[in-house]
Design a protein around this motif. Structure first.
Motif, mmCIF file in Angstrom:
data_model
loop_
_atom_site.group_PDB
_atom_site.id
_atom_site.type_symbol
_atom_site.label_atom_id
_atom_site.label_comp_id
_atom_site.label_asym_id
_atom_site.label_seq_id
_atom_site.Cartn_x
_atom_site.Cartn_y
_atom_site.Cartn_z
ATOM 1 N N MET A 18 0.827 -1.210 0.000
ATOM 2 C CA MET A 18 0.000 0.000 0.000
ATOM 3 C C MET A 18 0.861 1.261 0.000
ATOM 4 N N GLU A 19 2.036 1.213 0.624
ATOM 5 C CA GLU A 19 2.926 2.377 0.614
ATOM 6 C C GLU A 19 3.428 2.689 -0.789
ATOM 7 N N GLU A 60 0.192 5.070 -4.871
ATOM 8 C CA GLU A 60 -0.198 6.441 -4.517
ATOM 9 C C GLU A 60 -1.664 6.508 -4.094
ATOM 10 N N ASP A 61 -2.492 5.670 -4.693
ATOM 11 C CA ASP A 61 -3.915 5.680 -4.364
ATOM 12 C C ASP A 61 -4.196 5.113 -2.974
ATOM 13 N N MET A 62 -3.361 4.215 -2.492
ATOM 14 C CA MET A 62 -3.603 3.551 -1.214
ATOM 15 C C MET A 62 -2.729 4.083 -0.084
ATOM 16 N N SER A 63 -1.838 4.993 -0.365
ATOM 17 C CA SER A 63 -0.893 5.454 0.651
ATOM 18 C C SER A 63 -1.586 6.145 1.829
ATOM 19 N N TRP A 64 -2.759 6.688 1.622
ATOM 20 C CA TRP A 64 -3.477 7.339 2.717
ATOM 21 C C TRP A 64 -3.919 6.331 3.781
ATOM 22 N N MET A 65 -4.128 5.061 3.393
ATOM 23 C CA MET A 65 -4.559 4.046 4.357
ATOM 24 C C MET A 65 -3.430 3.643 5.298
ATOM 25 N N VAL A 66 -2.203 3.837 4.873
ATOM 26 C CA VAL A 66 -1.050 3.474 5.695
ATOM 27 C C VAL A 66 -1.043 4.296 6.986
ATOM 28 N N LYS A 67 -1.505 5.536 6.902
ATOM 29 C CA LYS A 67 -1.544 6.394 8.094
ATOM 30 C C LYS A 67 -2.459 5.833 9.169
ATOM 31 N N PHE A 68 -3.509 5.116 8.770
ATOM 32 C CA PHE A 68 -4.406 4.503 9.747
ATOM 33 C C PHE A 68 -3.786 3.278 10.418
#
Length: 133
Positions: free
Chosen positions: A113-114, A117-125
């Motif tokens: 996911m990192e 680019e589309d999924m990188s926001w989920m890494v913060k969770f």
């Protein structure tokens, strides 16, 4: 080694199983400590069972709270809730073997996911919260 010194039968087997169950968050310790404690109860009575459980607990506490965080805590960057939810999810998907490899599988998913680019926001969770200083 401590189980061997305490005279518990199959001490090497219990050590290997304790190592393997160490990968199961939250429940692995109790699953690993139950059989040798039961053998201690049969062999030495309630005092022996308590001594076996206390020695397993002490070693586990030292490894989990001192050794592991200093070696890998900052590099994993997974929140406790992510670890717990991944344990539930991978156990549901893969059964008992999924519980053993839940954290490594979650780390693979996080790394994939990192890169996207589309999924990188989920890494913060998935990461632990930032400490305020």
């Amino acid at each position: 080694m401590i189980l061997y010194l305490e005279g518990i039968d199959f001490a090497i087997l219990w050590g290997i199983l304790t190592f393997l169950f160490g990968y199961v968050p939250y429940l692995g310790f109790f699953l690993a400590a139950f059989p040798p404690t039961l053998l201690g109860l049969f062999k030495y009575g309630i005092t022996g069972a308590f001594a076996v459980f206390a020695s397993i607990w002490l070693i586990n506490a030292l490894v989990e709270n001192i050794l592991f965080p200093s070696l890998a805590g900052k590099s994993l960057k997974l929140s406790p809730s992510t670890v717990f939810l991944s344990l539930i999810y991978w156990t549901y998907v893969l059964g008992p073997s999924g519980a053993l490899i839940a954290v490594p599988l979650t780390m693979v998913v996080k790394m994939l996911m990192e890169r996207s680019e589309d999924m990188s926001w989920m890494v913060k969770f998935m990461e632990p919260g930032q400490e305020k200083s």
